[in-house]
Design an enzyme around this catalytic site. Structure first.
Site, PDB file in Angstrom:
ATOM      1  CB  CYS A 113      -0.970  -0.043   1.177  1.00 11.46           C
ATOM      2  SG  CYS A 113      -2.391   1.058   0.995  1.00 11.46           S
ATOM      3  CG  HIS A 123      -3.307  -3.850   3.438  1.00  6.45           C
ATOM      4  ND1 HIS A 123      -2.355  -3.183   4.181  1.00  6.45           N
ATOM      5  CD2 HIS A 123      -3.970  -2.900   2.739  1.00  6.45           C
ATOM      6  CE1 HIS A 123      -2.444  -1.882   3.954  1.00  6.45           C
ATOM      7  NE2 HIS A 123      -3.414  -1.683   3.080  1.00  6.45           N
ATOM      8  CD  GLU A 175      -0.675  -5.779   6.003  1.00  4.76           C
ATOM      9  OE1 GLU A 175      -1.060  -4.594   6.091  1.00  4.76           O
ATOM     10  OE2 GLU A 175      -0.317  -6.296   4.916  1.00  4.76           O
TER      11      GLU A 175
END
Length: 217
Positions: A86, A194, A196
């Site tokens: 990002c 994302h 994660e």
């Protein structure tokens, strides 16, 4: 192997990333403050999401001058694995480690939603644990995630198989449905989704695990 997470004023996904790496995948990591000049022996580097320097001027435009990023550039040039997520992707394009730019979303508003993505054909280690054309689901959360490059650059990205992720249904108007790209050698990758946030089974998805595992081979 230890993964270094670069922290800027305004980073807000650094702790999420540390939890995914250490808490879920049992991969050691350490936080690296942007103003230092030492990677502290990290064998892979991640630039996390957030709003570095408040996104003033332009996303990533101020962060690119951070002293630590000169060490990250040397690390990348030597073949070290570098992942930008990002805001990290935005910083990598501002640094010139990846081509193109991230611009305002097509509809000019912030998007935060799960997103189906198609794995590219490239040889980057970051997608080596997936099958080409496999569909995965990762969340996106950005206001300036529309990938843009000129037609010549886009053609080269396609020819060199540097597109690592594509949106199945393009949410932001990115050229070629591009959600993530690599450099020519594949050791530097930037992506707007994302991974994660798709590692903990209790949060509903684990499609990001294999991408983060690739940080340590």
């Amino acid at each position: 192997m230890t993964v270094g997470i670069v922290v800027f004023p305004g980073s807000n996904c650094d702790r999420d990333l540390a939890w995914a790496l250490e808490g879920i995948l049992e991969i050691p990591c350490k936080f690296l403050w942007h103003a230092n000049k030492d990677l502290e022996g990290a064998k892979a580097i991640v630039l996390p999401g957030g709003f570095s320097y408040g996104d003033y001027l332009r996303c990533g435009a101020l962060a690119r001058f951070a002293p630590l990023l000169e060490e990250v550039r040397k690390f990348a040039d030597a073949g070290g694995p570098v992942l930008g997520i990002c805001n990290g992707f935005q910083i990598l394009t501002e640094m010139g480690l990846l081509p193109g730019a991230l611009t305002r979303n097509r509809d000019l508003h912030f998007i935060c939603e799960p997103c189906n993505l198609v794995i590219g054909q490239g040889k980057s280690k970051f997608i080596a644990n997936y099958q080409p054309n496999e569909t995965i689901n990762l969340p996106i959360a950005h206001g300036e995630g529309r990938y843009f490059c000129n037609s010549d650059t886009h053609e080269l990205l396609e020819q060199n198989n540097q597109v690592v992720l594509r949106y199945q249904a393009n949410p932001n108007g990115s050229v070629g449905n591009i959600a993530g790209i690599s450099n020519k050698t594949g050791n530097v990758v930037g992506m707007m989704p994302h991974p994660e946030r798709a590692c903990d089974p209790q949060l509903g998805g684990t499609d990001g695990q294999q991408l983060l595992r690739a940080l340590v081979g």
